[in-house]
Scaffold this motif. Structure first.
Motif, PDB file in Angstrom:
ATOM      1  N   GLY A  25       0.818  -1.215   0.000  1.00  0.00           N
ATOM      2  CA  GLY A  25       0.000   0.000   0.000  1.00  0.00           C
ATOM      3  C   GLY A  25       0.844   1.255   0.000  1.00  0.00           C
ATOM      4  O   GLY A  25       0.630   2.188  -0.790  1.00  0.00           O
ATOM      5  N   LEU A  26       1.873   1.267   0.848  1.00  0.00           N
ATOM      6  CA  LEU A  26       2.778   2.413   0.969  1.00  0.00           C
ATOM      7  C   LEU A  26       3.575   2.597  -0.324  1.00  0.00           C
ATOM      8  O   LEU A  26       3.633   3.683  -0.900  1.00  0.00           O
ATOM      9  CB  LEU A  26       3.723   2.177   2.156  1.00  0.00           C
ATOM     10  N   ALA A  27       4.191   1.510  -0.798  1.00  0.00           N
ATOM     11  CA  ALA A  27       5.077   1.597  -1.964  1.00  0.00           C
ATOM     12  C   ALA A  27       4.313   2.004  -3.225  1.00  0.00           C
ATOM     13  O   ALA A  27       4.776   2.848  -3.996  1.00  0.00           O
ATOM     14  CB  ALA A  27       5.779   0.257  -2.172  1.00  0.00           C
ATOM     15  N   LEU A  28       3.127   1.421  -3.416  1.00  0.00           N
ATOM     16  CA  LEU A  28       2.374   1.708  -4.640  1.00  0.00           C
ATOM     17  C   LEU A  28       1.863   3.143  -4.670  1.00  0.00           C
ATOM     18  O   LEU A  28       1.959   3.817  -5.700  1.00  0.00           O
ATOM     19  CB  LEU A  28       1.195   0.738  -4.787  1.00  0.00           C
ATOM     20  N   SER A  29       1.324   3.629  -3.534  1.00  0.00           N
ATOM     21  CA  SER A  29       0.787   4.995  -3.537  1.00  0.00           C
ATOM     22  C   SER A  29       1.917   6.010  -3.736  1.00  0.00           C
ATOM     23  O   SER A  29       1.749   7.022  -4.419  1.00  0.00           O
ATOM     24  CB  SER A  29       0.018   5.288  -2.252  1.00  0.00           C
ATOM     25  N   TYR A  30       3.109   5.716  -3.188  1.00  0.00           N
ATOM     26  CA  TYR A  30       4.273   6.595  -3.384  1.00  0.00           C
ATOM     27  C   TYR A  30       4.706   6.582  -4.846  1.00  0.00           C
ATOM     28  O   TYR A  30       4.968   7.621  -5.455  1.00  0.00           O
ATOM     29  CB  TYR A  30       5.421   6.143  -2.473  1.00  0.00           C
ATOM     30  N   THR A  31       4.746   5.359  -5.422  1.00  0.00           N
ATOM     31  CA  THR A  31       5.167   5.184  -6.812  1.00  0.00           C
ATOM     32  C   THR A  31       4.238   5.928  -7.775  1.00  0.00           C
ATOM     33  O   THR A  31       4.683   6.556  -8.723  1.00  0.00           O
ATOM     34  CB  THR A  31       5.153   3.677  -7.167  1.00  0.00           C
ATOM     35  N   ILE A  32       2.930   5.859  -7.515  1.00  0.00           N
ATOM     36  CA  ILE A  32       1.961   6.461  -8.430  1.00  0.00           C
ATOM     37  C   ILE A  32       1.898   7.985  -8.248  1.00  0.00           C
ATOM     38  O   ILE A  32       1.784   8.734  -9.224  1.00  0.00           O
ATOM     39  CB  ILE A  32       0.557   5.824  -8.228  1.00  0.00           C
ATOM     40  N   SER A  33       2.013   8.457  -6.997  1.00  0.00           N
ATOM     41  CA  SER A  33       1.849   9.901  -6.768  1.00  0.00           C
ATOM     42  C   SER A  33       3.109  10.703  -7.120  1.00  0.00           C
ATOM     43  O   SER A  33       3.009  11.888  -7.460  1.00  0.00           O
ATOM     44  CB  SER A  33       1.465  10.168  -5.315  1.00  0.00           C
ATOM     45  N   SER A  34       4.293  10.086  -7.063  1.00  0.00           N
ATOM     46  CA  SER A  34       5.546  10.829  -7.289  1.00  0.00           C
ATOM     47  C   SER A  34       5.604  11.575  -8.631  1.00  0.00           C
ATOM     48  O   SER A  34       5.943  12.759  -8.657  1.00  0.00           O
ATOM     49  CB  SER A  34       6.749   9.909  -7.154  1.00  0.00           C
ATOM     50  N   PRO A  35       5.296  10.903  -9.771  1.00  0.00           N
ATOM     51  CA  PRO A  35       5.363  11.636 -11.047  1.00  0.00           C
ATOM     52  C   PRO A  35       4.404  12.832 -11.081  1.00  0.00           C
ATOM     53  O   PRO A  35       4.742  13.891 -11.628  1.00  0.00           O
ATOM     54  CB  PRO A  35       4.940  10.594 -12.082  1.00  0.00           C
ATOM     55  N   LEU A  36       3.223  12.693 -10.469  1.00  0.00           N
ATOM     56  CA  LEU A  36       2.234  13.785 -10.480  1.00  0.00           C
ATOM     57  C   LEU A  36       2.730  14.965  -9.655  1.00  0.00           C
ATOM     58  O   LEU A  36       2.619  16.122 -10.062  1.00  0.00           O
ATOM     59  CB  LEU A  36       0.890  13.282  -9.923  1.00  0.00           C
ATOM     60  N   VAL A  37       3.320  14.651  -8.483  1.00  0.00           N
ATOM     61  CA  VAL A  37       3.860  15.721  -7.633  1.00  0.00           C
ATOM     62  C   VAL A  37       5.012  16.425  -8.352  1.00  0.00           C
ATOM     63  O   VAL A  37       5.135  17.653  -8.309  1.00  0.00           O
ATOM     64  CB  VAL A  37       4.337  15.153  -6.278  1.00  0.00           C
TER      65      VAL A  37
END
Length: 418
Positions: free
Chosen positions: A279-291
């Motif tokens: 849960g932690l790794a995936l949400s970080y992975t997906i949100s990073s490019p957007l941020v």
């Protein structure tokens, strides 16, 4: 990571730099940029998998060889310590050594050392085994620091105007490495034994070396006259440094403690514990490019991303246990939800940090070029490592003394302060 590298875990940089180079013959550059992206993605994915593969089975193997829990913790912790020292040295001397050589050499050594880790079960147990573990892990940390410092600098040089976007997107590969490492390692270990996971991964990393030697561009630059000390005493940089360290220590804190807490509290089978981390790794992975995209398009928002990212992170750690003073019952769905939110808030605080340090350096008279990029990349890696060392060390200690709920709340206090 980082970091953490964070860990490394994990290491997210980004930035603004000299706009001049970006406008020259964009077609020639675009091919060069694609090559840079392939190289950076390969080191992010490879190094994070090598870093995270140990988790599921190494502690058990080391116990058989006579290593105590404290020693196993130190074997994991020494990685961050030497990563810290090496990042500072390589960042300072990046221009003297040459970015391309540093990248390729770091990757080559890292692959070789991963293979060596696979044959450690042949070593006699006791002090010899423990000494070899430390030696291999330290060399791995140094080679990883070289490759990542060079990679961040080359990226920032190749994409001067949208570094945060590129760095954010490449964090997806770091996240992917952290996600794939433990299940793949666990599966190969169960199927083929101790040696195969390391030897296979090491060989894959070694195979990437000739590819990178062919495609990675060579950037020349003059040595700069500035030092790390001049960079870190800038007030803004000092503040952001604190933020990076607090976030990477938060990630590091979860490494030794979360799996124990989940096993004790919810009686989950070991295989499912990895899914909780997902849960932690995936949400970080997906949100990073957007941020990263947001940070490059609207630089004035970076400050607010940092502020709100830290506030949300602090809240997440308070609710992770949840802290006893909240009087909320601990539930698995709540824990997973909090980890997902934590992944997003960590991306909000981390991705804008690199461009902010870089622009602050340029505003204060640091020259634009590889030497400053080397300093910023090295500093970033070093700060990430400080957290990655403090997090698990303090986390394990606090977990034993006051339990997970209070330990997580204290970790949240650190994020709140920053």
């Amino acid at each position: 990571m980082d970091s953490p590298g964070d860990p490394e875990g994990p290491r997210p940089p980004g930035g603004d730099g000299p706009p001049g180079g970006a406008r020259e013959t964009s077609r020639r550059l675009s091919r060069e940029q694609i090559f840079v992206l392939i190289s950076a993605a390969s080191i992010n994915l490879g190094s994070m998998m090598c870093y995270s593969i140990l988790g599921p089975f190494f502690p058990k193997e080391a116990e058989k060889k006579g290593a105590s829990n404290t020693v196993i913790g130190m074997i994991f912790g020494c990685y961050a310590l030497f990563d810290l020292l090496a990042s500072l040295v390589f960042g300072k001397y990046l221009v003297h050594i040459g970015a391309k050589f540093m990248f390729v050499a770091g990757m080559f050594v890292s692959g070789g050392v991963t293979v060596l880790f696979g044959v450690l079960d042949q070593v006699p147990e006791g002090p010899v085994f423990i000494a070899m573990c430390f030696l291999v892990r330290i060399i791995d940390a140094i080679s990883f620091a070289a490759a990542i410092t060079a990679s961040s600098s080359i990226l920032a040089k190749a994409f001067p105007n949208n570094v945060a976007t590129v760095m954010g997107s490449l964090e997806s590969f770091s996240g992917l490495g952290l996600v794939l490492g433990p299940p793949l390692g666990g599966f190969l270990y169960q199927s083929f034994g101790y040696e195969v996971p390391f030897i296979l991964l090491g060989c894959i990393v070694l195979l990437m070396v000739p590819l990178n030697m062919c495609i990675l561009p060579n950037y020349e630059s003059d040595p700069g006259k500035h030092s790390f000390w001049k960079l870190i005493i800038l007030p803004k940089v000092a503040f952001i440094s604190f933020v990076i360290t607090s976030l990477s220590s938060g990630f590091g804190f979860l490494d030794p403690t979360l799996s124990l807490f989940v096993l004790e509290k919810f009686n989950l089978p070991a295989g499912y514990v990895g899914l909780v981390f997902l849960g932690l790794a995936l949400s970080y992975t997906i949100s990073s490019p957007l941020v990263g995209l947001l940070s490059d398009k609207m630089p004035h928002l970076r400050k607010w991303l940092l502020v709100f990212g830290n506030l949300i992170t602090a809240g997440c750690y308070m609710f992770l246990g949840p802290a006893p003073f909240l009087h909320i019952k601990s539930q698995l769905w709540l824990l997973v939800l909090i980890l997902v939110i934590n992944g997003i808030s960590a991306g909000m605080s981390l991705i804008p940090a690199f461009p902010e340090i870089l622009s602050c350096a340029h505003e204060n008279g640091f020259e634009e070029g590889l030497s400053t990029l080397g300093l910023v990349s090295g500093l970033f890696g070093a700060l990430w490592s400080v957290g990655a060392f403090l997090g698990p060390t303090l986390g394990g200690f606090l977990y034993e003394k006051i339990g997970f709920e209070w330990a997580a709340a204290l970790q949240g206090l650190w994020a709140l302060t920053s």
